[in-house]
Scaffold this active site. Structure first.
Site: not given
Length: 527
Positions: A183, A240-241, A244-245, A264, A301, A392
């Site tokens: 995706k 990603g964030s 989202g994760g 991650e 990251c 973060e």
């Protein structure tokens, strides 16, 4: 040439009605290409093709899959300047970064090809039968890792190549024998399509079953949600964030058949500064960390977002020098206006928190989408009791926490959440006398660093790019390095199986010549 269409295996498709464009953050304008978001029919077709292809691809030899991975690298290289220009146009990142990331992407593919050619990665274990054993005979038991099935990979915003279409998740899953449906990230859909075309070309040239790789466009959440929910998808890779994760993880957990999501999700990457490091190398560390914080507009990251320093006579000098060095670094363009807006919002929120003071703030930027580099500072006790300061800020931001005592530092380490990395700056003598600090930090991180910076993740066998939740959804695994392949396999045990019908990895004669554990001994010998 960019088509804007989806790849359903080798077939281009644009059945959906929703379209979107990428954005050039340097010029602050939309790019020209139009991309067609995949619809429900295309999602289902891609997954169905992957499931069918899996029945053949899972049994391909390691050498055949290695040839495929090497061809992908060659095809990416053949894209030449077109890929580099598209990367820069869609990301705002400089050409040097694009070239470096392309090299890393190809290097990862070759690294997994080497792993497959060696063959030991399957972790073959053999316990031979002993019919004379008393009181009960021992049967023949053999075990190895096998691929789990179709994998969905989400492209990352901050690494358009190395963590995206042909990045570590895709490379490791294909190496394991799993088909992949990517995706693409909407911020760099053109870059992603070019790389997807390289993978499709390599698949054709190496006679890989159609459907082992597909590539779907999406600017929203619907396509990703449909893929994670599809009953034929067996695992997910995401970079990603946290939001989202975690959303994907929750969705996958609620399926009738829950599947693993290896996400991650970011980190503040604490750096512990002990007094000896500032006494001997205050200037060196200030310069190194200014560059690390600002690197790539802080969009890593592993960006050092938290500096935990014990109060001592050299700390003021370190903070002053850190500000001076930050002022010498030119601001950089961020990946997208939305990312710059989020950075500014989170940065301002941090500076408004009680007891937080700015240590350095870059001037307001004249260039649109350029980040305002910032260092803040706060006392240890105030940080300890304010959870808002533990989050973060994605971008060139770091918080210097002035710990009044070692006890305060230890208390902070105890309440910190899981992280990708943790660093200690000290001399060896001081390090040796701080066992508790080392122990606490190692419990919180996937990679513990001595006298270096966390930015920069070496692609090698020993690397761990992961960490306890919420840095990742499963701290037992890494997304960088060859052991990333372990996410996409499961152990399968063969009991009393005829030797001629066993996989080559488990046969008595060991036709592949790989190392195996046979009756508790590591050997490459025949049985």
């Amino acid at each position: 040439m960019i088509t804007g269409k989806n790849f359903l295996g080798s077939e281009l498709s644009a059945k959906g009605n929703k379209t979107y464009k990428t954005f050039n953050p340097q010029l602050n304008i939309e790019n020209n290409s139009v991309f067609y978001e995949a619809n429900e029919e295309e999602v289902n077709q891609a997954v169905q093709m992957a499931s069918k292809a899996f029945q053949t691809y899972k049994d391909f030899s390691g050498n055949k899959r290695a040839h495929f991975l090497r061809l992908i690298g060659n095809e990416i290289e053949e894209l030449g300047d077109e890929l580099i220009k598209m990367y820069c146009t869609e990301s705002g990142l400089p050409e040097g970064r694009a070239l470096g990331e392309r090299g890393r992407t190809i290097g990862q593919l070759n690294s997994f090809a080497n792993l497959l050619e060696k063959g030991d990665w399957v972790d073959a274990v053999i316990d031979t039968a002993n019919p004379e054993r008393i009181p009960a005979p021992k049967e023949d038991i053999r075990r190895m890792n096998k691929p789990i099935g179709p994998v969905v990979v989400f492209g990352a915003s901050n690494f358009p190549l190395a963590f995206s279409t042909a990045g570590g998740d895709t490379a490791s899953a294909l190496a394991a024998g799993c088909p992949v449906i990517v995706k693409s990230h909407p911020m760099h859909a053109g870059t992603s399509e070019l790389v997807a075309s390289a993978i499709i070309s390599a698949a054709k040239k190496s006679n890989i079953p159609n459907g082992v790789f597909s590539h779907l466009n999406s600017s929203g959440f619907e396509v990703g949600q449909a893929l994670v929910s599809h009953p034929l998808v067996k695992a997910v890779g995401f970079t990603g964030s946290y939001a989202g994760g975690k959303a994907l993880f929750d969705l996958a957990s609620k399926r009738p058949d829950p599947i693993p999501v290896f996400a991650e999700m970011g980190s503040v990457n604490p750096v512990i500064v002990l007094p000896s490091s500032l006494k001997a190398k205050s200037h060196l560390w200030a310069k190194a960390y200014a560059n690390s914080i600002a690197l790539g507009a802080g969009q890593f990251c592993t960006n050092p977002g938290l500096i935990l320093a014990l109060e001592n006579e050299n700390l003021n000098d370190f903070c002053s020098e850190l500000s001076i060095q930050m002022n010498e670094i030119q601001a950089s363009c961020m990946l997208h206006p939305n990312i710059e807006m989020k950075f500014s919002k989170d940065r301002n929120a941090m500076l408004k928190e009680s007891h937080v003071k700015p240590l350095y703030q870059a001037p307001d930027q004249k260039n649109t989408n350029f980040a305002r580099q910032t260092i803040a500072t706060v006392k240890g006790q105030d940080f300890l009791h304010n959870k808002n300061l533990h989050h973060e800020v994605f971008g060139p931001f770091s918080m210097v926490v002035r710990c009044e005592s070692e006890a305060v530092l230890i208390s902070i380490l105890k309440v910190l959440e899981g992280q990708l990395t943790g660093t200690i700056l000290a001399d060896e003598a001081e390090l040796s006398s701080n066992h508790e600090i080392i122990s606490l930090l190692s419990d919180k991180v996937g990679r513990i660093i001595f006298n270096s910076v966390p930015t920069g993740v070496e692609v090698c066998h020993a690397m761990v790019h992961g960490g306890p939740f919420p840095a990742t959804t499963d701290g037992r695994f890494t997304s960088v390095g060859t052991s990333a392949i372990q996410r996409w396999v499961r152990p399968v045990c063969y009991q009393n199986w005829p030797n001629n019908l066993l996989p080559d990895e488990l046969k008595n004669e060991n036709p592949l010549g790989i190392y195996r554990v046979v009756n508790n001994s590591l050997t490459s010998s025949k049985i």
